[in-house]
Design a protein around this motif. Structure first.
Motif, PDB file in Angstrom:
ATOM      1  N   UNK A 233     -21.351   9.726 -63.194  1.00  0.00           N
ATOM      2  CA  UNK A 233     -20.187  10.422 -63.742  1.00  0.00           C
ATOM      3  C   UNK A 233     -18.957   9.570 -63.442  1.00  0.00           C
ATOM      4  N   UNK A 234     -18.288   9.147 -64.490  1.00  0.00           N
ATOM      5  CA  UNK A 234     -17.118   8.295 -64.293  1.00  0.00           C
ATOM      6  C   UNK A 234     -15.893   9.157 -63.982  1.00  0.00           C
ATOM      7  N   UNK A 235     -15.271   8.854 -62.860  1.00  0.00           N
ATOM      8  CA  UNK A 235     -14.027   9.525 -62.490  1.00  0.00           C
ATOM      9  C   UNK A 235     -12.868   8.623 -62.906  1.00  0.00           C
ATOM     10  N   UNK A 236     -11.966   9.180 -63.700  1.00  0.00           N
ATOM     11  CA  UNK A 236     -10.823   8.379 -64.142  1.00  0.00           C
ATOM     12  C   UNK A 236      -9.899   8.150 -62.957  1.00  0.00           C
ATOM     13  N   UNK A 343     -10.106  12.126 -61.249  1.00  0.00           N
ATOM     14  CA  UNK A 343     -10.697  13.357 -61.782  1.00  0.00           C
ATOM     15  C   UNK A 343     -11.901  13.000 -62.629  1.00  0.00           C
ATOM     16  N   UNK A 344     -12.869  13.919 -62.714  1.00  0.00           N
ATOM     17  CA  UNK A 344     -14.064  13.711 -63.522  1.00  0.00           C
ATOM     18  C   UNK A 344     -13.656  13.458 -64.968  1.00  0.00           C
ATOM     19  N   UNK A 345     -14.247  12.429 -65.563  1.00  0.00           N
ATOM     20  CA  UNK A 345     -13.764  11.985 -66.864  1.00  0.00           C
ATOM     21  C   UNK A 345     -14.862  11.834 -67.908  1.00  0.00           C
ATOM     22  N   UNK A 346     -15.959  11.168 -67.561  1.00  0.00           N
ATOM     23  CA  UNK A 346     -16.937  10.821 -68.597  1.00  0.00           C
ATOM     24  C   UNK A 346     -18.337  10.732 -68.007  1.00  0.00           C
ATOM     25  N   UNK A 347     -19.307  11.250 -68.747  1.00  0.00           N
ATOM     26  CA  UNK A 347     -20.706  11.140 -68.340  1.00  0.00           C
ATOM     27  C   UNK A 347     -21.326   9.914 -68.979  1.00  0.00           C
ATOM     28  N   UNK A 348     -21.732   8.957 -68.140  1.00  0.00           N
ATOM     29  CA  UNK A 348     -22.361   7.741 -68.669  1.00  0.00           C
ATOM     30  C   UNK A 348     -23.795   7.996 -69.116  1.00  0.00           C
ATOM     31  N   UNK A 349     -24.388   9.079 -68.641  1.00  0.00           N
ATOM     32  CA  UNK A 349     -25.755   9.407 -69.004  1.00  0.00           C
ATOM     33  C   UNK A 349     -25.818  10.545 -69.993  1.00  0.00           C
ATOM     34  N   UNK A 438     -20.838  16.358 -54.988  1.00  0.00           N
ATOM     35  CA  UNK A 438     -21.371  15.453 -56.016  1.00  0.00           C
ATOM     36  C   UNK A 438     -20.257  14.744 -56.768  1.00  0.00           C
ATOM     37  N   UNK A 439     -19.145  14.472 -56.057  1.00  0.00           N
ATOM     38  CA  UNK A 439     -18.044  13.746 -56.667  1.00  0.00           C
ATOM     39  C   UNK A 439     -18.256  12.245 -56.582  1.00  0.00           C
ATOM     40  N   UNK A 440     -17.190  11.509 -56.283  1.00  0.00           N
ATOM     41  CA  UNK A 440     -17.311  10.048 -56.226  1.00  0.00           C
ATOM     42  C   UNK A 440     -18.207   9.619 -55.076  1.00  0.00           C
ATOM     43  N   UNK A 476     -27.841  24.379 -65.349  1.00  0.00           N
ATOM     44  CA  UNK A 476     -28.982  23.484 -65.554  1.00  0.00           C
ATOM     45  C   UNK A 476     -28.540  22.025 -65.468  1.00  0.00           C
ATOM     46  N   UNK A 477     -27.400  21.702 -66.063  1.00  0.00           N
ATOM     47  CA  UNK A 477     -26.900  20.329 -66.018  1.00  0.00           C
ATOM     48  C   UNK A 477     -26.574  19.916 -64.589  1.00  0.00           C
ATOM     49  N   UNK A 478     -25.993  20.825 -63.815  1.00  0.00           N
ATOM     50  CA  UNK A 478     -25.685  20.532 -62.409  1.00  0.00           C
ATOM     51  C   UNK A 478     -26.962  20.235 -61.634  1.00  0.00           C
ATOM     52  N   UNK A 479     -28.013  21.032 -61.830  1.00  0.00           N
ATOM     53  CA  UNK A 479     -29.285  20.792 -61.143  1.00  0.00           C
ATOM     54  C   UNK A 479     -29.845  19.417 -61.512  1.00  0.00           C
ATOM     55  N   UNK A 480     -29.754  19.053 -62.799  1.00  0.00           N
ATOM     56  CA  UNK A 480     -30.272  17.755 -63.237  1.00  0.00           C
ATOM     57  C   UNK A 480     -29.464  16.609 -62.626  1.00  0.00           C
ATOM     58  N   UNK A 481     -28.148  16.767 -62.579  1.00  0.00           N
ATOM     59  CA  UNK A 481     -27.296  15.733 -61.986  1.00  0.00           C
ATOM     60  C   UNK A 481     -27.602  15.578 -60.495  1.00  0.00           C
ATOM     61  N   UNK A 482     -27.732  16.694 -59.792  1.00  0.00           N
ATOM     62  CA  UNK A 482     -28.019  16.633 -58.358  1.00  0.00           C
ATOM     63  C   UNK A 482     -29.380  15.997 -58.100  1.00  0.00           C
TER      64      UNK A 482
END
Length: 534
Positions: A233-236, A343-349, A438-440, A476-482
């Motif tokens: 997750x790209x943080x700007x 701040x959270x900006x973009x999902x690379x995946x 699950x930040x930077x 569901x997305x949070x579980x997958x990211x974690x």
């Protein structure tokens, strides 16, 4: 159950990727239907400030080339880009921009017709074209919405997709939707394109609008598709910091401000990027964001400062959106440095797909931020996102057309159900857990705490409203990211593990695909499944 008229291609999302695909599909003679959670103009695209990174042979720096753009992208991606995907997508960039201009988009430029170009982090040349100074996304969205209206493309506004429907042989065959009043309906289509945008609302502070709730990732997983690279997750590095609580969508300070000469300073007036990277303030975003967070921890400050006072009065004309946001916060960027934070900006995946948007599920295509093509790898190069949406929008529509004509997609009886039930977590609690663990910077113990916290807070509910659908998608997305972040025991690109600070190319120089098994558990996808969309 309400039945909506069917289509050849159902498109979910009205950002750059979705509307580009709709225009191309209509041009090719396909019956198209677009579904949007809100009005057609609302989404991530309109928020994009910086521009579109593209090398156009008629206008480029003498030393620049598509090959150099590829090299910059691969370097920013930290070893996880697909070289073939990068070459294909960037190679199609100039044609994609020409098509966009033909659709009515107007970019900044001189009276001679030449387009203005700027430089952003990670770029070795001035190749980022822009519109309205710092309102590129808004101009792109305006042009595509107007072109779609002129083409007569039907859009179901204020409709939320709950889940994708399947035919009796397992292919995707449409979608179950809710209208603004929560009434369910079914749209049938042998080809479905997800262009739903990102997942920024996983976090308390984000540059994304409220509609960015990870819907596409959840829909794809439940439909049987594999996802990959969600841990990135790209943080700007630079969003406006104010005294207001840092929650919800935050004003973005485009990277182009640094491209024009602004400098990051800490609270003591010392350069943030001194000695950090050869490109200094224009280093890739993951490097700058990490440096800012380290400075904040070191100084105990809530923000660093972007000093753009050297840009003079030209700042107002070049960056009108940024200037207005600063003035609304009581800051005059012509006189005072701008307080900024990350701040959270973009999902690379996202959902794994090939360069034509095809996934491993028959009938399902993806484009834009929800797609994992291999272009971004572990860290997106600035302003490659709008370009990817333009290119993948066109290529996915062309792929659906070919598949329909070849007979590999066909209509069938769609298995219909009432709106399903799913685990829902109260959004503020979910955002607190994800921002905290699950930040930077991440650690195994924190990732486990986030996972257990989500499980403890989850309540299974029927998905009868848009809010419930969105919260289930976020869960569901949070579980997958974690799960992805816990698996990747190294630091690479946007993913920083405090307990595994080194990069491990031998073990982790590859993507880590995940999918749902028949019981709904997240598991690693097999190499064979991954190769289908590699």
């Amino acid at each position: 159950m309400t039945w909506h008229a069917g289509a050849d291609l159902l498109i979910v999302g009205t950002g750059v990727a979705g509307l580009t695909a709709a225009l191309r599909a209509r041009e090719c003679g396909l019956r198209v239907l677009v579904v949007s959670k809100e009005a057609a103009g609302v989404g991530n695209t309109e928020w994009a400030q910086g521009g579109i990174a593209v090398v156009r042979s008629e206008e480029c720096d003498p030393s620049d080339s598509v090959r150099q753009h590829v090299r910059d992208t691969l370097e920013a991606g930290a070893g996880l880009c697909s070289t073939s995907a990068v070459r294909t997508i960037l190679g199609d960039g100039a044609d994609a921009v020409r098509r966009l201009c033909a659709a009515g988009a107007r970019f900044d430029g001189a009276a001679s017709g030449a387009l203005s170009r700027t430089r952003e982090g990670g770029h070795s040349a001035f190749r980022v074209i822009h519109a309205g100074g710092d309102a590129t996304g808004a101009e792109v969205q305006r042009a595509l919405v107007e072109a779609g209206t002129e083409a007569g493309i039907p859009i179901l506004e204020n409709h939320c997709v709950v889940e994708l429907s399947h035919t009796e042989w397992g292919a995707v065959g449409g979608a179950l939707v809710l209208d603004h009043a929560g009434r369910p309906g079914l749209v049938q289509a042998p080809a479905v394109l997800l262009a739903t945008g990102g997942l920024g609302q996983l976090y308390r502070a984000t540059t994304n609008p409220e509609v960015a709730t990870g819907d596409g990732v959840a829909l794809g997983l439940r439909a049987g598709a594999a996802v990959s690279d969600l841990e990135f997750v790209q943080f700007h590095p630079t969003v406006l910091h104010t005294s207001a609580p840092e929650r919800g969508s935050r004003p973005l300070i485009t990277e182009a401000v640094r491209g024009e000469g602004a400098v990051l300073l800490d609270s003591r007036g010392e350069p943030v990027m001194a000695g950090r990277h050869p490109m200094g303030d224009l280093a890739p975003r993951d490097v700058v964001s990490a440096a800012i967070n380290e400075k904040l921890a070191e100084t105990g400050s809530e923000s660093v400062y972007l000093d753009a006072t050297g840009l003079g009065d030209g700042f107002v004309a070049r960056f009108p959106t940024v200037y207005a946001a600063c003035r609304d916060a009581g800051i005059d960027p012509l006189v005072d440095p701008i307080p900024v934070t990350t701040a959270a900006h973009y999902s690379c995946g996202g959902i794994m797909c090939d360069v034509d948007g095809r996934t491993g599920v028959t009938g399902l295509y993806v484009a834009g931020e929800v797609a994992r093509t291999g272009l971004h790898g572990a860290n997106r190069l600035a302003s490659n996102s709008l370009l990817e949406g333009l290119v993948l929008g066109t290529r996915s529509a062309d792929a659906a057309l070919r598949d329909l004509r070849s007979g590999s997609l066909r209509r069938g009886s769609v298995l219909t159900e009432r709106p399903p039930a799913a685990a829902v977590v109260e959004r503020s609690r979910l955002q607190q857990l994800m921002s905290g663990y699950a930040g930077i910077g991440r650690h195994a113990d924190g990732l486990r705490q986030a996972e257990s916290g989500l499980d403890a807070a989850a309540v299974v509910r029927p998905l009868r409203t848009r809010a419930e659908v969105e919260d289930a998608a976020l869960g569901l997305t949070a579980h997958a990211l974690l799960a992805a972040a816990a698996d990747r025991t190294e630091s690479r690109g946007c993913h920083r593990r405090y307990d595994h600070p080194e990069t491990d190319d031998l073990r982790w120089g590859r993507p880590n695909p995940l999918r749902l098994d028949v019981s709904g558990w997240l598991i690693r996808s097999t190499p064979e499944e991954s190769r289908k969309v590699a």
